[in-house]
Design a protein around this motif. Structure first.
Motif, PDB file in Angstrom:
ATOM      1  N   ASP A 176       2.508   3.476   5.139  1.00  0.00           N
ATOM      2  CA  ASP A 176       3.239   2.620   4.200  1.00  0.00           C
ATOM      3  C   ASP A 176       2.962   2.963   2.736  1.00  0.00           C
ATOM      4  N   VAL A 177       1.753   3.418   2.415  1.00  0.00           N
ATOM      5  CA  VAL A 177       1.434   3.736   1.019  1.00  0.00           C
ATOM      6  C   VAL A 177       1.699   5.203   0.677  1.00  0.00           C
ATOM      7  N   ALA A 178       1.949   6.029   1.674  1.00  0.00           N
ATOM      8  CA  ALA A 178       2.171   7.455   1.455  1.00  0.00           C
ATOM      9  C   ALA A 178       3.589   7.724   0.962  1.00  0.00           C
ATOM     10  N   ASP A 179       3.721   8.802   0.174  1.00  0.00           N
ATOM     11  CA  ASP A 179       5.064   9.247  -0.190  1.00  0.00           C
ATOM     12  C   ASP A 179       5.584  10.150   0.938  1.00  0.00           C
ATOM     13  N   GLU A 232      -3.931   1.859  15.117  1.00  0.00           N
ATOM     14  CA  GLU A 232      -2.520   1.931  14.758  1.00  0.00           C
ATOM     15  C   GLU A 232      -2.244   1.174  13.465  1.00  0.00           C
ATOM     16  N   ARG A 233      -2.964   0.088  13.231  1.00  0.00           N
ATOM     17  CA  ARG A 233      -2.789  -0.669  11.990  1.00  0.00           C
ATOM     18  C   ARG A 233      -3.216   0.184  10.792  1.00  0.00           C
ATOM     19  N   VAL A 234      -4.326   0.921  10.912  1.00  0.00           N
ATOM     20  CA  VAL A 234      -4.769   1.805   9.831  1.00  0.00           C
ATOM     21  C   VAL A 234      -3.715   2.885   9.582  1.00  0.00           C
ATOM     22  N   LEU A 235      -3.217   3.496  10.654  1.00  0.00           N
ATOM     23  CA  LEU A 235      -2.181   4.522  10.493  1.00  0.00           C
ATOM     24  C   LEU A 235      -0.945   3.961   9.804  1.00  0.00           C
ATOM     25  N   LYS A 236      -0.541   2.752  10.182  1.00  0.00           N
ATOM     26  CA  LYS A 236       0.636   2.137   9.550  1.00  0.00           C
ATOM     27  C   LYS A 236       0.373   1.868   8.079  1.00  0.00           C
TER      28      LYS A 236
END
Length: 84
Positions: free
Chosen positions: A62-65, A54-58
């Protein structure tokens, strides 16, 4: 006892069950993906990740547009369906 948020495999199963219910209720994959996007926005803003997946997904979220987030939401729907 492991909760749905603490065990990623259980989280994928949970999502798969919800996607299956939505499809049975007549929701299109497009609408399900839109809802997944909204849920992703909520989780990113309000919920601290419970495990490394879940941390990787977050971090990715967070960096995605916005377009990339919509793609991620659609991919999560596909992942959920594949785990059901």
């Amino acid at each position: 006892m492991a909760t749905v948020l603490k065990v990623f495999e259980r989280w994928k199963e949970f999502l798969g069950e919800r996607v299956q219910q939505a499809e049975k209720a007549g929701m299109s994959e497009e609408l399900i993906s839109k809802l997944a996007y909204q849920i992703g926005e909520f989780l990113s803003d309000k919920v601290d990740p419970e495990n490394k997946e879940e941390r990787v997904l977050k971090e990715l979220w967070d960096v995605a547009d916005e377009n990339e987030r919509r793609v991620m939401a659609g991919i999560m729907v596909k992942l959920a369906k594949a785990n059901n």
